[in-house]
Design a protein around this motif. Structure first.
Motif, short mmCIF file in Angstrom:
data_model
loop_
_atom_site.label_atom_id
_atom_site.label_comp_id
_atom_site.label_asym_id
_atom_site.label_seq_id
_atom_site.Cartn_x
_atom_site.Cartn_y
_atom_site.Cartn_z
N TYR A 68 13.59 2.58 -4.22
CA TYR A 68 14.54 1.45 -4.10
C TYR A 68 14.35 0.69 -2.79
CZ TYR A 68 17.56 2.42 -8.14
OH TYR A 68 18.07 2.57 -9.39
N GLU A 69 14.07 1.42 -1.71
CA GLU A 69 13.91 0.75 -0.42
C GLU A 69 12.76 -0.26 -0.49
OE1 GLU A 69 15.63 0.92 2.34
OE2 GLU A 69 16.93 2.65 1.95
N MET A 71 11.65 -1.57 -3.33
CA MET A 71 12.00 -2.59 -4.32
C MET A 71 12.81 -3.70 -3.68
SD MET A 71 13.47 -1.76 -8.07
CE MET A 71 15.22 -1.70 -7.67
N ALA A 72 13.63 -3.35 -2.71
CA ALA A 72 14.48 -4.35 -2.06
C ALA A 72 13.65 -5.34 -1.26
CB ALA A 72 15.51 -3.67 -1.16
#
Lengths: 438, 438
Positions: A68-69, A71-72
């Motif tokens: 997620y990190e 992806m952000a």
């Protein structure tokens, strides 16, 4: 003298561009990614360039395989629902085809047939369905499944869905409506055909509750390159989108796929094979190369690796030396075609992991073509002449610059050579593509 | 002095009209039933009348409960897919809300949330979802089911779907996007919220792959009148469409439904109750009545009986004397609310079967209102003042005549009285309706 072949052109549509760094380009407007006005602008540019179609890829999930990190930090595979978006483009365009992906893995065939027939009506015959199976494993978790359906199951399902959808499109004959106000006869019962399909996975009675649409059948596109994918395409596809990186690969794929059509009773000109092309157009070769390198500089390493992981079907290379060679990879469930292409590319061109992710980020595994309008037209013409393609899907690395330049500089060069239309001569997408009406 | 209440108006949209004989009207154009241009024309008429919204009902099947021979004599419940059609209306209208039905019985909640968020984006905040359960038993056979899901199961599923869809709409906070080109930060991870729903029927991880839409949540409409239907509406509906035939019934329903809201922590003005009205507007009462009777004459008896059968949940009255009284009916699985209303109406007004099917065909079970603009405005105003309604869904019996007359004659009368807007003051459907942004 043989008449030169007419090239077909599609645009892979989004709002920002397909290069992973596209949203960081100085001209990019990622704040407009959800704005219809932006999609209208880009689609109208393609229509000004007399393109056959715009095409929306799809995924029904964010990509959870990514950290997620990470992806952000990337344009996060944001995708509005394709058929709704294409329907909104219909009344503000006149000629261009509107092709959208709907996965067979998580949709009911009745809904697919109905949405596409509706799009065909509201666009006066410009609809196309890109029949896909889900490659994004994260989708399973949005549809009450614990795990991704395996490749064989997905294709079995896709084949049955394809047959049902085409069957439902034949629910009503072209002249089924009588509309006699005096006698009260609305339609001719003999020209309505319930489907009564009973198959391995689905039973669908029909008829479709949308009447015969302008094209008879909306155009069917496919992109599968696996063995069952090629068989299904040979039987049912009007268009095949494909990823081909070299002329010889393109020719082999083209001959393979067209060669499978006869056993389904189909003529080879009734399927158009369109490899993807990521164009960097410059007034000189150096300018095009500089534009390309500027984009590569916008890729953060963690983002490049995450994208590579997606293209390799989940294989994580973050433990390896970025400036060392690619390790040997084994097959995996997702994205077989892509995995094969990427690993072969790395071997053939002796790329490091960093070079490969830069390549992948620039093209997402598709063919990057850099140069002047003349150089690009030469190459595209060669692919058509050599029977490696019937046309191309243009994949703009960033927007609106790269599609503007393609339309303003490459298209006129193609038209001058007599290998691309000066203007639309038909109304429907089938007519643009030279496909018969079913 | 208390400020007069602002009336809300919706239009039940189709291309031909809702009276079963509508397509036989001299002005009717059933040949345009699949033409976007016709839907645009009618929607623009409603927008000219400053309506809050147009609304598309839906069914994912032809009505097999009817004899096919009969079906061929009626406008055959033809329905383009609502969200695709509404999306096509978005770019050619400016203010009017676009509300479409999607059944919870045969759709995945992720698809529903995504389509509606997309419609909300392409319409700049004018989307609404009419949350329905399937009443048409024939739908089961188009979705690989042998039989219609029973009422309790359909509602259990509807409740879970409603929660999931609203949860997915909260996947992204309003200000989740950072879009910092320098640092490469696309969104703020802390403002993205996967759903991780695990319920009785569905597990849906999320997040939605469409960002927060202009209204936060598209407007949610419902029409259920059963006990679980009313509970779900009290908890989650922004609009309730309802069938009420008398002022006293309307008041009772209104008080009942609004009275259920407090236990869900909701204020009563945050749900708008809109009974359906089938208007026949004339310059005199006699002219309106003549218009109505002309339509009734267009109903073939076999078609009237077939429609009645649908409204009675499958009960076939063709064996009875058409000019005799209604027999006693018992409850059935489908359409409980309608069955109750129709049988009560027949008793109250001492109608024969023929009179009842004529009534049903004229209004499809909804309230028919005939008269001059002043008479109609008087009645609508009374319903608002007496708290039987917050507004109305206008159900045009035939098109385009009956919506033209309503907009040109009744709307100015309502505006003159100060109970309906002179012009739009907001942009989004929520703003039109006076609903808070979630």
């Amino acid at each position: 003298m043989t008449r030169k072949k007419d090239m077909k052109l599609g645009l892979l549509l989004n709002a920002v561009g397909f290069h992973i760094g596209a949203w960081r380009h100085p001209d990019a407007r990622p704040d407009l990614a959800s704005k219809l006005s932006r999609y209208i602008e880009i689609t109208r540019t393609a229509e000004r360039g007399k393109f056959d179609l715009v095409f929306l890829a799809d995924s029904a999930a964010m990509h959870h395989s990514h950290n997620y990190e990470v992806m952000a930090k990337m344009s996060p595979f944001y995708q509005m629902e394709p058929v709704s978006l294409l329907s909104a483009l219909a009344p503000v365009t006149q000629h261009i085809g509107l092709v959208g992906s709907i996965t067979t893995t998580y949709n009911e065939p009745f809904h697919i047939a109905r949405k596409m027939a509706t799009l065909d009506h509201v666009s006066d015959g410009r609809a196309g369905w890109n029949l896909v199976t889900s490659a994004n494993q994260a989708e399973a978790h949005n549809f009450s499944r614990d795990a991704h359906m395996d490749h064989a199951d997905r294709y079995g399902r896709a084949v049955e869905v394809a047959h049902i959808v085409r069957g439902l499109w034949d629910s009503w004959e072209d002249d089924a409506l009588v509309l006699n106000k005096q006698t009260g006869q609305y339609f001719d019962l003999a020209k309505m055909h319930p489907l009564n399909h009973k198959g391995e996975r689905f039973s669908v009675r029909g008829p479709l509750n949308v009447f015969r649409s302008p094209q008879g059948h909306p155009v069917v596109a496919q992109a599968g390159s696996s063995e069952p994918g090629k068989e299904l395409a040979a039987e049912t596809a009007d268009i095949v989108f494909t990823q081909q990186l070299t002329l010889s690969d393109g020719k082999a794929f083209y001959a393979d796929l067209k060669g499978r059509m006869a056993k389904f009773g189909r003529e080879t000109d009734q399927m158009k094979i369109l490899p993807g092309v990521v164009p960097f157009v410059g007034d000189s070769a150096e300018e095009a190369q500089a534009d390309f390198l500027m984009m590569q500089d916008l890729i953060l390493p963690e983002v490049g690796l995450a994208l590579l992981r997606e293209l390799l079907g989940g294989v994580d290379l973050s433990g390896y030396d970025l400036d060392g060679p690619m390790p040997e990879l084994t097959d995996s469930n997702a994205g077989k075609g892509r995995l094969k292409n990427m690993t072969e590319l790395a071997k053939r061109e002796n790329l490091t992991i960093r070079q490969l992710y830069q390549h992948a980020a620039g093209s997402r595994g598709h063919w990057t073509l850099k140069g002047t309008p003349k150089m690009i037209a030469d190459t595209l013409e060669e692919w058509i002449e050599q029977e490696a393609a019937d046309g191309f899907v243009i994949i703009p690395p960033y927007l609106p610059g790269t599609i503007d330049r393609f339309v303003d500089k490459v298209v006129p060069e193609l038209q001058r050579r007599g290998i691309f239309r000066q203007d639309y001569t038909g109304q429907t997408l089938r007519e643009h593509l030279g496909l018969k009406r079913p």
